[in-house]
Enzyme design. Structure first.
Site, PDB file in Angstrom:
ATOM      1  N   ASP A 156       0.805  -1.233   0.000  1.00  0.00           N
ATOM      2  CA  ASP A 156       0.000   0.000   0.000  1.00  0.00           C
ATOM      3  C   ASP A 156       0.834   1.277   0.000  1.00  0.00           C
ATOM      4  O   ASP A 156       0.290   2.369   0.213  1.00  0.00           O
ATOM      5  CB  ASP A 156      -0.915   0.005   1.235  1.00  0.00           C
ATOM      6  CG  ASP A 156      -2.147  -0.868   1.035  1.00  0.00           C
ATOM      7  OD1 ASP A 156      -2.865  -0.653   0.044  1.00  0.00           O
ATOM      8  OD2 ASP A 156      -2.379  -1.759   1.871  1.00  0.00           O
TER       9      ASP A 156
ATOM     10  N   ARG B  41      -9.240   2.899  11.388  1.00  0.00           N
ATOM     11  CA  ARG B  41      -7.779   3.051  11.335  1.00  0.00           C
ATOM     12  C   ARG B  41      -7.224   4.026  12.377  1.00  0.00           C
ATOM     13  O   ARG B  41      -6.061   3.933  12.751  1.00  0.00           O
ATOM     14  CB  ARG B  41      -7.365   3.534   9.941  1.00  0.00           C
ATOM     15  CG  ARG B  41      -7.692   2.562   8.814  1.00  0.00           C
ATOM     16  CD  ARG B  41      -6.801   1.347   8.845  1.00  0.00           C
ATOM     17  NE  ARG B  41      -7.175   0.375   7.825  1.00  0.00           N
ATOM     18  CZ  ARG B  41      -6.750   0.400   6.572  1.00  0.00           C
ATOM     19  NH1 ARG B  41      -5.937   1.358   6.165  1.00  0.00           N
ATOM     20  NH2 ARG B  41      -7.144  -0.524   5.724  1.00  0.00           N
TER      21      ARG B  41
ATOM     22  N   HIS C 290     -11.867   5.988   5.336  1.00  0.00           N
ATOM     23  CA  HIS C 290     -11.300   7.148   6.030  1.00  0.00           C
ATOM     24  C   HIS C 290     -12.271   8.326   5.991  1.00  0.00           C
ATOM     25  O   HIS C 290     -13.156   8.385   5.127  1.00  0.00           O
ATOM     26  CB  HIS C 290     -10.012   7.607   5.322  1.00  0.00           C
ATOM     27  CG  HIS C 290      -8.840   6.697   5.465  1.00  0.00           C
ATOM     28  ND1 HIS C 290      -8.121   6.236   4.379  1.00  0.00           N
ATOM     29  CD2 HIS C 290      -8.226   6.188   6.564  1.00  0.00           C
ATOM     30  CE1 HIS C 290      -7.123   5.472   4.802  1.00  0.00           C
ATOM     31  NE2 HIS C 290      -7.167   5.428   6.114  1.00  0.00           N
TER      32      HIS C 290
ATOM     33  N   CYS D 285      -5.019  10.303  -1.571  1.00  0.00           N
ATOM     34  CA  CYS D 285      -4.137   9.373  -0.849  1.00  0.00           C
ATOM     35  C   CYS D 285      -2.791   9.158  -1.526  1.00  0.00           C
ATOM     36  O   CYS D 285      -1.868   8.652  -0.890  1.00  0.00           O
ATOM     37  CB  CYS D 285      -4.843   8.048  -0.606  1.00  0.00           C
ATOM     38  SG  CYS D 285      -5.606   7.408  -2.040  1.00  0.00           S
TER      39      CYS D 285
HETATM   40  C1  CIR Z   1      -5.599   0.673   2.735  1.00  0.00           C
HETATM   41  O1  CIR Z   1      -6.583  -0.030   2.961  1.00  0.00           O
HETATM   42  O2  CIR Z   1      -4.926   1.145   3.636  1.00  0.00           O
HETATM   43  C2  CIR Z   1      -5.215   0.913   1.310  1.00  0.00           C
HETATM   44  N1  CIR Z   1      -5.522  -0.227   0.526  1.00  0.00           N
HETATM   45  C3  CIR Z   1      -5.907   2.137   0.764  1.00  0.00           C
HETATM   46  C4  CIR Z   1      -5.489   3.399   1.445  1.00  0.00           C
HETATM   47  C5  CIR Z   1      -6.109   4.603   0.826  1.00  0.00           C
HETATM   48  N2  CIR Z   1      -5.706   5.770   1.535  1.00  0.00           N
HETATM   49  C6  CIR Z   1      -6.377   6.882   1.575  1.00  0.00           C
HETATM   50  O3  CIR Z   1      -7.450   6.977   1.018  1.00  0.00           O
HETATM   51  N3  CIR Z   1      -5.889   7.883   2.281  1.00  0.00           N
END
Ligand code: CIR
Length: 260
Positions: free
Chosen positions: A60, A130, A160, A247
């Protein structure tokens, strides 16, 4: 000038964390092309881009937003809620700590940068799967002397806070109000996503433009109808990893954090 930190797509992205999505095969070469185009858009919009190398051991790691929170004069190194993502912070910490003061979220706190929405001097922080209460307490304590107020916001049904709400203009938010209560942002004006595009609330503001997924044309039209300049990017492969446009970068005003 704006500075953006990005990181290449991991060859292991197909083994990414997934919470609300069903796993689908990810075409790594296509994801890399989309990422290059995204980085190109940031450059076109005036960002000086630093790109960290892809890491084949960290699926990731392209989603750098989750590894830090940058506000004027300081970086807070996050502590991702998913254990598989914790090693991502090492390279980010090494990069940022050479350039500006850093604070760090420590155990038992967890905090993903994707849960932190800045609106002027307020940081809204999602209490998602998270980010935990200890992480929010640490962020609040760390940034109080920098003049930031930290407000916890309940978020559910998505990964998120910034899956549910992002800022597209000063005090102007793009929101999916099935996942977050718009009353939490009563000082702001809200544009709702189109009802047919439930995942459309993640938009990346870069200066006067909005970098926005091509997958949501109806909501893009709403943004344009509100007078915003929208630059579409295709991030369909990255979206399969439950990522979107905010992200894939950490963006800050270099003048604010690196006076030299
Ligand atoms: C996760 O689940 O952590 C990653 N597959 C995706 C993270 C995406 N991050 C974000 O939107 N800030």
């Amino acid at each position: 000038m704006k500075t953006a930190l990005v990181r290449g797509v991991s060859s292991a992205i197909g083994s990414c964390e997934l919470t609300h999505f069903t796993r689908q095969p990810i075409d790594v070469a296509k994801a890399e092309r989309q990422h290059r185009a995204y980085v190109g858009a940031l450059r076109d919009l005036g960002c000086r881009v630093h790109e960290l190398p892809a890491d084949p051991t960290l699926p990731d790691s392209v989603f750098v937003e989750d590894t830090a929170v940058l506000v004027d004069g300081v970086a807070v190194i996050a502590r991702p809620g998913a254990a598989s993502r914790r090693k991502e912070i090492d390279a980010i910490d090494a990069f940022l700590s050479l350039r500006l003061p850093v604070l760090r979220i420590e155990s038992p706190g967890t905090l993903d940068g994707g849960d932190v929405l800045r609106v002027d001097r307020t940081l809204y922080v999602g209490t998602s799967g998270r980010t935990n209460a200890a992480g929010i307490v640490q962020l609040r304590a760390g940034l109080a002397s920098y003049g930031y107020e930290v407000r916890a916001v309940r978020v559910s049904g998505c990964l998120h806070l910034k899956s549910a709400v992002t800022e597209v203009g000063d005090g102007l938010l793009l929101i999916q109000n099935e996942w977050v209560d718009a009353d939490a942002f009563s000082d702001c004006t809200c544009i709702e996503v189109d009802p047919q595009e439930s995942r459309a609330a993640n938009a990346l503001r870069v200066g006067a433009e909005i970098v926005y997924p091509a997958a949501y044309p109806r909501t893009a039209a709403r943004l344009r109808d509100s007078g915003l300049r929208v630059r579409l990017v295709d991030v369909s492969e990255l979206a399969k990893a439950e990522g979107a446009v905010t992200c894939c970068s950490l963006i800050w005003d270099a003048a604010a954090v690196c006076p030299s």
